[in-house]
Design a protein around this motif. Structure first.
Motif, PDB file in Angstrom:
ATOM      1  N   ALA A  88       0.866  -1.175   0.000  1.00 48.97           N
ATOM      2  CA  ALA A  88       0.000   0.000   0.000  1.00 48.97           C
ATOM      3  C   ALA A  88       0.903   1.224   0.000  1.00 48.97           C
ATOM      4  O   ALA A  88       1.786   1.347   0.852  1.00 48.97           O
ATOM      5  CB  ALA A  88      -0.908   0.002   1.226  1.00 48.97           C
ATOM      6  N   ASP A 101      -3.094   0.755  -8.897  1.00 47.60           N
ATOM      7  CA  ASP A 101      -4.087   0.551  -7.853  1.00 47.60           C
ATOM      8  C   ASP A 101      -5.042  -0.596  -8.197  1.00 47.60           C
ATOM      9  O   ASP A 101      -5.693  -0.591  -9.243  1.00 47.60           O
ATOM     10  CB  ASP A 101      -4.883   1.845  -7.656  1.00 47.60           C
ATOM     11  N   GLY A 102      -5.090  -1.589  -7.296  1.00 49.10           N
ATOM     12  CA  GLY A 102      -5.970  -2.725  -7.480  1.00 49.10           C
ATOM     13  C   GLY A 102      -5.441  -3.795  -8.407  1.00 49.10           C
ATOM     14  O   GLY A 102      -6.052  -4.852  -8.564  1.00 49.10           O
ATOM     15  N   TYR A 106      -1.988  -1.203  -3.855  1.00 53.75           N
ATOM     16  CA  TYR A 106      -3.054  -0.242  -3.598  1.00 53.75           C
ATOM     17  C   TYR A 106      -2.457   1.132  -3.289  1.00 53.75           C
ATOM     18  O   TYR A 106      -1.425   1.229  -2.615  1.00 53.75           O
ATOM     19  CB  TYR A 106      -3.936  -0.708  -2.445  1.00 53.75           C
ATOM     20  N   ARG A 116      -8.118   1.942   4.263  1.00 53.46           N
ATOM     21  CA  ARG A 116      -8.755   1.044   3.291  1.00 53.46           C
ATOM     22  C   ARG A 116      -7.715   0.230   2.532  1.00 53.46           C
ATOM     23  O   ARG A 116      -7.893  -0.971   2.287  1.00 53.46           O
ATOM     24  CB  ARG A 116      -9.609   1.857   2.311  1.00 53.46           C
ATOM     25  N   ALA A 117      -6.602   0.888   2.145  1.00 55.53           N
ATOM     26  CA  ALA A 117      -5.555   0.196   1.392  1.00 55.53           C
ATOM     27  C   ALA A 117      -4.915  -0.907   2.228  1.00 55.53           C
ATOM     28  O   ALA A 117      -4.613  -1.996   1.717  1.00 55.53           O
ATOM     29  CB  ALA A 117      -4.497   1.193   0.922  1.00 55.53           C
ATOM     30  N   LEU A 119      -6.329  -2.596   4.697  1.00 63.33           N
ATOM     31  CA  LEU A 119      -7.305  -3.683   4.802  1.00 63.33           C
ATOM     32  C   LEU A 119      -7.363  -4.507   3.515  1.00 63.33           C
ATOM     33  O   LEU A 119      -7.461  -5.743   3.561  1.00 63.33           O
ATOM     34  CB  LEU A 119      -8.684  -3.111   5.128  1.00 63.33           C
ATOM     35  N   LYS A 120      -7.284  -3.827   2.377  1.00 67.56           N
ATOM     36  CA  LYS A 120      -7.284  -4.545   1.099  1.00 67.56           C
ATOM     37  C   LYS A 120      -6.040  -5.422   0.972  1.00 67.56           C
ATOM     38  O   LYS A 120      -6.115  -6.550   0.462  1.00 67.56           O
ATOM     39  CB  LYS A 120      -7.353  -3.558  -0.062  1.00 67.56           C
ATOM     40  N   CYS A 121      -4.907  -4.908   1.420  1.00 66.44           N
ATOM     41  CA  CYS A 121      -3.675  -5.695   1.360  1.00 66.44           C
ATOM     42  C   CYS A 121      -3.763  -6.942   2.233  1.00 66.44           C
ATOM     43  O   CYS A 121      -3.316  -8.026   1.850  1.00 66.44           O
ATOM     44  CB  CYS A 121      -2.486  -4.846   1.815  1.00 66.44           C
ATOM     45  N   ASP A 123      -6.282  -8.618   2.864  1.00 64.42           N
ATOM     46  CA  ASP A 123      -7.187  -9.587   2.223  1.00 64.42           C
ATOM     47  C   ASP A 123      -6.869  -9.766   0.738  1.00 64.42           C
ATOM     48  O   ASP A 123      -7.720 -10.213  -0.039  1.00 64.42           O
ATOM     49  CB  ASP A 123      -8.642  -9.123   2.365  1.00 64.42           C
ATOM     50  N   ALA A 124      -5.658  -9.419   0.342  1.00 67.99           N
ATOM     51  CA  ALA A 124      -5.306  -9.439  -1.081  1.00 67.99           C
ATOM     52  C   ALA A 124      -5.380 -10.858  -1.653  1.00 67.99           C
ATOM     53  O   ALA A 124      -4.912 -11.818  -1.034  1.00 67.99           O
ATOM     54  CB  ALA A 124      -3.894  -8.883  -1.274  1.00 67.99           C
TER      55      ALA A 124
END
Length: 211
Positions: A88, A101-102, A106, A116-117, A119-121, A123-124
């Motif tokens: 991130a 991004d994505g 992120y 948010r980034a 959390l996304k990482c 759960d990547a």
């Protein structure tokens, strides 16, 4: 400069531990912020870490985050990608050159985006991790090619520098000054990426004066 405080604030409501690696002038301020936010139990400061220890740190992490606005190469992020870790990054400078991004990581702009980034990482999906590793390989390959070309250019310049140094030794001061101006002109034409041939002449030798 590194804006580590943004990362600390973003981690407050995330169920994960934050490992802050390295040291710097802002360290005491960051430690105070951690205490003020009641996060002492979930933030660990490693202090200085040697290059030999860094792979162990990367392997122990689930993801890597950088909020720096002034990176020029993004080496820490490339190192993280080399271990297949989701990343991130702050949306700017060197990071946007390597992180989509994505796609392979992120990007974020502020505290909420950073949270948010992260959390996304955490759960990547596996495919993002694979793309992250792939972009590292592509960038590393490009840097290796560039480094080889620069080494070849340096070798050519050193050979020319040795020849010109021998030529200067037999000249009077006024001719040396004239040749220096010509040298800058030739260097700019032949070697626009590394215009410092004169400095190789001046400092790559024992201190034998040429004036």
């Amino acid at each position: 400069e590194k804006d580590i405080d943004m990362v600390v604030r973003s981690m407050k409501n995330i169920d994960a531990r934050l490992l802050i690696v390295g040291k710097g002038p802002a360290m005491e301020d960051i430690k105070s912020l951690v205490e003020d936010l009641g996060m002492s139990e979930k933030v660990t400061f490693t202090g200085f870490v040697s290059d030999e220890e860094l792979p162990r740190i990367y392997n122990a992490a689930d993801m890597v985050v950088s909020a720096s606005k002034f990176e020029t190469q993004g080496l820490t992020i490339l190192e993280a990608m080399a271990t297949g870790k989701p990343v991130a990054c702050r949306n700017g400078r060197a990071f946007t050159e390597i992180v989509q991004d994505g796609v392979n990581g992120y990007l974020f702009d502020d505290d909420e985006g950073c949270e948010r980034a992260i959390l996304k990482c955490l759960d990547a999906p596996p495919e993002l991790r694979e793309r992250s590793y792939q972009i590292h390989r592509e960038v590393h390959s490009g840097l290796s090619t560039c480094h080889r070309h620069l080494q070849e250019e340096d070798g050519l310049k050193m050979g020319l520098g040795d020849w010109l140094y021998g030529l200067f030794e037999g000249m009077g001061p006024e001719w040396v000054v004239l040749c220096i101006f010509l040298l800058f002109f030739i260097d700019a034409l032949l070697f626009p990426t590394l215009p410092e041939l004169f400095f190789i002449l001046g400092f790559n030798r024992e201190p034998t004066p040429i004036f």
